[in-house]
Design an enzyme around this catalytic site. Structure first.
Site, PDB file in Angstrom:
ATOM      1  CD  GLU B  49      -2.813  -0.866   2.554  1.00 43.58           C
ATOM      2  OE1 GLU B  49      -3.579  -1.805   2.776  1.00 43.58           O
ATOM      3  OE2 GLU B  49      -2.616   0.068   3.357  1.00 43.58           O
ATOM      4  CG  ASP B  60      -4.088   8.160   8.089  1.00 40.36           C
ATOM      5  OD1 ASP B  60      -3.972   6.932   8.187  1.00 40.36           O
ATOM      6  OD2 ASP B  60      -4.397   8.737   7.031  1.00 40.36           O
TER       7      ASP B  60
END
Ligand SMILES: Cc1ncc(COP(=O)(O)O)c(C=O)c1O
Lengths: 267, 225
Positions: B49, B60
């Site tokens: 990724e 995040d």
């Protein structure tokens, strides 16, 4: 019930009296240092807290932004402002106002006063964005006037962003207007032409802050002073019997330190 | 068969799970992140990724937030990220690369153009964390036309009814967030997973890797000397 408030570190500094009040009331105020430490960064941090604690936490957003249904919910609550304006204007003048002017940060006070008038098409609705150092200075918070559509914080709206779709830092002397987005319903009202969006600069707001204080004996919030600034510009162009409402969204006690600093006065 | 499907098929035949590390593009700079990307397959990565830096990574945790900021400071753009993948592809035509990020830069680039350019660069799938399936129509057709998988997130808080809805819009594999929270903060316990996996398994045949957190730099992914 525990109350945690995320606030940009920059705003904690320039909104000290509000921070102190919130702490007196028992809230925990968490300064957010990410980015420029203003509202957008505080929104990110509040959303991070919420997704981690969603089972026992309710998130509130202080403006008509964020994911659905926040913009609609906040609008509905804030619309008491418009309902009351309408009722008071009917009682005092027997008719609707001609012009309603309100400052736009995320857009909640403006949405609240505009909403009950949306179908009264004779009423001009004017949102005043923070032009900061000037609409074309690159240091502004005028998302509708200088942004383009994009997606942030779960809604599609006008955003200040660069050519790559990275969100720009906004700038305004006023902490409450310092946001690179705007509630999505304002973007829509702009696009369909139901409301007009204009700008007032930091300097114009500072002047209006002093003007309103001297003439009316009311110290307006620096946010609201943007609405006062534009109204003061517009009023001389209107006929004498025009009914013009300015939404004084808050008091300026919290802003006297910022204003004093800009006027070169040490408190 | 797409690289993602081929890789999961091969892994199933070998009877082992997939290791899918995450790398923020341009962190700390383009050359280093490209070097890390190139070293990953030999170090055990089965799929990779690649994070597309965004100014407001609201899903995040602190580690990826800081990585994204460094990436942007180092000049990351989507054009640059795609170019990095294209360079990686010159040497590795088998390891699937999934781009992960937020929707606004992609919208700004243009969905159709982005899907075309990403596929041409050798990207295999996209994870756009803030594009819910309800709004996914903007990318569904261009992604399909370009042969890109749209990988969807599901979480422990996703109710069964929504699980079926989300998975009806998913391809490639399922990104099971596995904890209630943002990236990098903690890992799910074996107990949590024992309950969750059968529930998601019942809703899809797609591969189901799990998100885990490495508390410290692991040996496996030590940067090349
Ligand atoms: C007094 C006052 N007015 C206006 C605003 C701007 O917010 P909104 O546009 O959501 O009304 C703020 C924000 O903090 C504020 O404090």
């Amino acid at each position: 019930m525990k109350c945690v408030i995320y606030m940009g570190a920059t705003d904690v500094e320039r909104q000290k009296p509000n921070v102190f009040r919130m702490r007196l009331l028992g809230a925990e105020v968490v300064p957010v240092t990410a980015g420029a430490g203003t509202l957008k960064d505080a929104m990110n941090e509040a959303m991070r807290d919420w997704v981690a604690n969603v089972a026992d936490t309710y998130m509130l957003i202080g403006t008509v932004a964020g994911p659905h249904p926040y913009p609609a919910m906040v609008r509905d609550f804030q619309s008491v402002i418009g309902e009351e304006t309408k009722a008071q204007m009917r009682a005092a003048e027997g008719r609707l106002p001609d012009v309603v002017v309100a400052a736009i940060g995320g857009g909640s006070n403006a949405m609240g006063i505009f909403y009950p008038f949306l179908d009264d098409v004779s009423v001009r609705l004017i949102g005043v964005e923070a032009a900061g150092h000037g609409l074309d200075s690159g240091k502004t918070a005028a998302s509708i006037e200088r942004g383009r559509p994009g997606v942030l914080h779960g809604n599609r709206t006008y955003l200040l962003q660069n050519a790559d779709g990275q969100i720009d830092e906004a700038h305004s002397i006023s902490a409450g207007l310092d946001y690179p987005g705007v509630g999505p319903e304002h973007s829509w009202l702009n696009d369909i032409g139901r409301a007009e969006y204009v700008g007032a600069t930091d300097t114009e707001a500072l002047d209006a802050f002093q003007l309103c204080t001297r003439l009316e004996g009311i110290i307006p919030a620096l946010e609201s002073a943007h609405a006062v600034a534009y109204a003061a510009k517009l009023a001389p162009t209107l006929s004498k019997d025009t009914l013009l409402v300015i939404n004084l969204s808050g008091r300026g006690d919290k802003d006297i330190f910022t204003v004093a600093e800009h006027l070169g006065v040490t408190l | 068969m797409s690289r993602i499907a081929a890789r999961f098929k091969a892994l199933a035949a070998e009877g082992r799970g997939a290791l899918i590390p995450y790398l923020e593009a341009y962190d700390p700079d383009r050359a280093t992140s490209l070097e890390l990307l190139r070293a990953m397959p030999a170090a055990g990565a089965d799929l990779i990724e690649v994070g597309m830096p965004f100014s407001d990574p609201s899903a995040d945790g602190p580690v990826i937030q800081a990585a994204a900021l460094r990436g942007l400071k180092a000049g990351a753009t989507l054009v640059g990220v795609l170019d990095m993948v294209a360079e990686f592809r010159k040497e590795d035509d088998a390891t699937p690369v999934i781009l992960m990020g937020y929707v606004n830069p992609v919208e700004s680039y243009g969905y159709e153009r982005f899907c075309k350019d990403a596929a041409a660069a050798g990207v295999d799938g996209l994870i756009l964390v803030d594009l819910p399936p309800e709004e996914g129509a903007v990318i569904a057709a261009p992604a399909q036309a370009a042969g890109l998988d749209i990988i969807r997130l599901v979480a422990p808080t996703t109710p069964d009814a929504r699980l079926s809805y989300v998975l009806a819009h998913a391809s490639g594999f399922v990104y099971y967030v596995s904890i209630v929270g943002i990236t990098g903060t903690r890992s799910a316990s074996a107990h949590d997973l024992a309950g969750a996996i059968p529930r998601i398994r019942a809703a899809t045949d797609l591969p189901l890797p799990l998100v885990l957190v490495c508390a410290r730099q692991s040996r496996l992914l030590r940067p090349p000397a």
